[in-house]
Design a protein around this motif. Structure first.
Motif, PDB file in Angstrom:
ATOM      1  N   GLU A  21       2.022 -13.173   4.781  1.00  0.00           N
ATOM      2  CA  GLU A  21       2.049 -11.842   4.168  1.00  0.00           C
ATOM      3  C   GLU A  21       0.650 -11.455   3.708  1.00  0.00           C
ATOM      4  N   SER A  22       0.427 -10.178   3.640  1.00  0.00           N
ATOM      5  CA  SER A  22      -0.818  -9.638   3.093  1.00  0.00           C
ATOM      6  C   SER A  22      -0.550  -8.232   2.563  1.00  0.00           C
ATOM      7  N   GLY A  23      -1.513  -7.715   1.822  1.00  0.00           N
ATOM      8  CA  GLY A  23      -1.407  -6.344   1.344  1.00  0.00           C
ATOM      9  C   GLY A  23      -1.029  -6.197  -0.113  1.00  0.00           C
ATOM     10  N   GLY A  24      -0.718  -7.301  -0.770  1.00  0.00           N
ATOM     11  CA  GLY A  24      -0.400  -7.222  -2.186  1.00  0.00           C
ATOM     12  C   GLY A  24      -1.638  -6.905  -3.012  1.00  0.00           C
ATOM     13  N   GLY A  25      -1.407  -6.644  -4.286  1.00  0.00           N
ATOM     14  CA  GLY A  25      -2.525  -6.346  -5.161  1.00  0.00           C
ATOM     15  C   GLY A  25      -2.062  -5.711  -6.446  1.00  0.00           C
TER      16      GLY A  25
END
Length: 116
Positions: A6-10
């Motif tokens: 997963e990616s895109g968190g913040g």
């Protein structure tokens, strides 16, 4: 074995947007379900959004109209567009690919933090 990343968190302010991505190491074309789940501190993991093999989409009541799940089998990826984020959306978000009833894969999770 299928690996999911997963990616895109913040961190965003309330009302902001994020787009989560989940990339698989292999084909997800034949999966029976593509999903996003989340787990807030002290709470159980819960379903956020799901695409079934027939194309139908299910959403948790508190994200309907704000979140959109999509997928691209050619890229072996699924996405979660999150708009109008609220502090209560703060959680670790996980993608889940269900290839069959006995073949389920989870990503490692990505943190989403929404400040008020």
């Amino acid at each position: 074995q299928l690996q999911l990343v997963e990616s895109g968190g913040g961190s965003v302010q309330s009302g902001g947007s994020l787009r989560l991505s989940c990339e698989a190491s292999g084909s997800i074309f034949s999966a029976i379900g593509w999903g996003w789940y989340r787990q807030a501190p002290g709470k159980q993991r819960e379903l956020v959004a799901l695409i079934k093999r027939d194309g139908t989409r299910d959403y948790a009541d508190d994200v309907k109209g704000r979140f959109t799940i999509s997928g691209d089998s050619a890229k072996n990826a699924i996405y979660l567009q999150m708009n109008d984020l609220k502090p209560e959306d703060t959680a670790v978000y996980y993608c889940k690919i269900t290839m069959s009833r006995n073949s389920i894969y989870w990503g490692q999770g990505t943190q989403v933090t929404v400040a008020s």
